[in-house]
Design an enzyme around this catalytic site. Structure first.
Site, mmCIF file in Angstrom:
data_model
loop_
_atom_site.group_PDB
_atom_site.id
_atom_site.type_symbol
_atom_site.label_atom_id
_atom_site.label_comp_id
_atom_site.label_asym_id
_atom_site.label_seq_id
_atom_site.Cartn_x
_atom_site.Cartn_y
_atom_site.Cartn_z
ATOM 1 N N TYR A 1 0.768 -2.000 -0.273
ATOM 2 C CA TYR A 1 -0.024 0.400 -0.230
ATOM 3 C C TYR A 1 1.088 1.149 -0.042
ATOM 4 O O TYR A 1 0.358 2.639 -0.844
ATOM 5 C CB TYR A 1 -0.813 -0.141 1.175
ATOM 6 C CG TYR A 1 -1.814 1.106 1.069
ATOM 7 C CD1 TYR A 1 -2.894 0.876 0.785
ATOM 8 C CD2 TYR A 1 -1.693 2.305 2.357
ATOM 9 C CE1 TYR A 1 -4.186 1.884 0.410
ATOM 10 C CE2 TYR A 1 -3.295 2.996 2.088
ATOM 11 C CZ TYR A 1 -3.883 3.289 1.199
ATOM 12 O OH TYR A 1 -5.328 3.900 1.450
ATOM 13 N N LYS B 1 0.775 4.298 -2.515
ATOM 14 C CA LYS B 1 0.201 5.202 -2.627
ATOM 15 C C LYS B 1 1.812 6.572 -2.851
ATOM 16 O O LYS B 1 1.698 7.480 -2.883
ATOM 17 C CB LYS B 1 0.128 5.221 -1.434
ATOM 18 C CG LYS B 1 -1.279 4.773 -0.837
ATOM 19 C CD LYS B 1 -2.331 5.304 -2.169
ATOM 20 C CE LYS B 1 -3.694 5.075 -1.771
ATOM 21 N NZ LYS B 1 -4.935 5.460 -2.252
#
Length: 251
Positions: free
Chosen positions: A152, A156
């Site tokens: 993640y 991001k």
């Protein structure tokens, strides 16, 4: 003459995406509410319509190239050429590195990065033709690193680089690209994290608030407000930026 712009919001059946879709509709835009399950988008569309706005529900997997192309074509035909795109669709598959599977990695990368790429590439055609466009990508404070989120965090952070490159490439066509990096936001996703950790959501929020300078956790409307600014016609001189909406100086 007031121009009614068409906005696309992905991952908009709930949480941040739903709040963004409703905010952009209240700003006067026609909104395409996209999520994997079209029926899950209909309550958001109903809310928008009940408030006097215009919206449609669209079921599409943002990682599927043909599905994205079909969805954007349908949106252009039913609502008008989309010139605002909010890439919000996302998933989490949290685990420490040694436990993280290849599928955990690929799923998160595909939804966040491939999805944003496919949506932006398809929608930009309409923006460059209109000589106006606003792309807003949802990053996260996790881009700075977060234990148990190698996938993640990388995705991001990747979105921030993607955003800056879009700003460089598309600026001459009147298209801006910016990213928003939320901190702790009260959503079903953070509630699920609390459940997985074996704590109540209220205790989880209280613990998080103690680490946030403004002494509270964020709400979806906090992010929707920031998106509204970036998506506005008046924000045309702001591009390639990452705005941390996290209750403090997270970056």
């Amino acid at each position: 003459m007031t121009i009614t712009r068409t906005a696309i919001v992905t991952g908009a059946a709930r949480g941040i995406g739903a709040a963004v879709a409703k905010r952009l509709a209240s700003d006067g835009m026609a909104v395409a509410v996209i999520d994997l399950d079209e029926s899950a988008c209909k309550p958001v569309v109903a809310e928008i319509e009940a408030a006097g706005g215009k919206a449609i529900a669209v079921g599409a997997d943002v990682t599927d190239e043909s599905a994205v192309e079909y969805a954007v074509t349908r949106i252009a035909e039913e609502l008008g050429a989309p010139t605002v795109l909010v890439n919000n669709a996302g998933v989490i598959r949290d685990n420490l590195l040694f436990r993280m599977t290849t599928d955990d990695w690929d799923t998160v990368m595909n939804v966040h990065l491939r999805g944003a790429f496919l949506m932006a590439r398809t929608a930009q055609k309409h923006m460059t033709e209109a000589k106006f466009g606003r792309i807003v990508n949802l990053s996260s404070t996790s881009a700075l690193g977060n234990r148990g989120q190698a996938n993640y965090s990388a995705a991001k952070a990747g979105l921030q680089g993607f955003t800056k490159t879009l700003a460089l490439e598309l600026g001459k066509f009147g298209v801006t690209a910016n990213a928003i990096a939320p901190g702790f936001i009260e959503t079903e996703m953070t509630a699920a994290t609390a459940e997985r950790m074996g704590v109540t959501f209220e205790d989880f929020k209280a613990g998080a608030a103690k680490q946030i300078p403004v002494a509270r956790t964020g709400r979806p409307d906090d992010i929707a407000h920031a998106v509204s600014f970036f998506a506005s016609a008046e924000a045309g001189f702001v591009s390639g930026q990452v705005l941390y909406v996290s209750g403090g100086p997270a970056a």
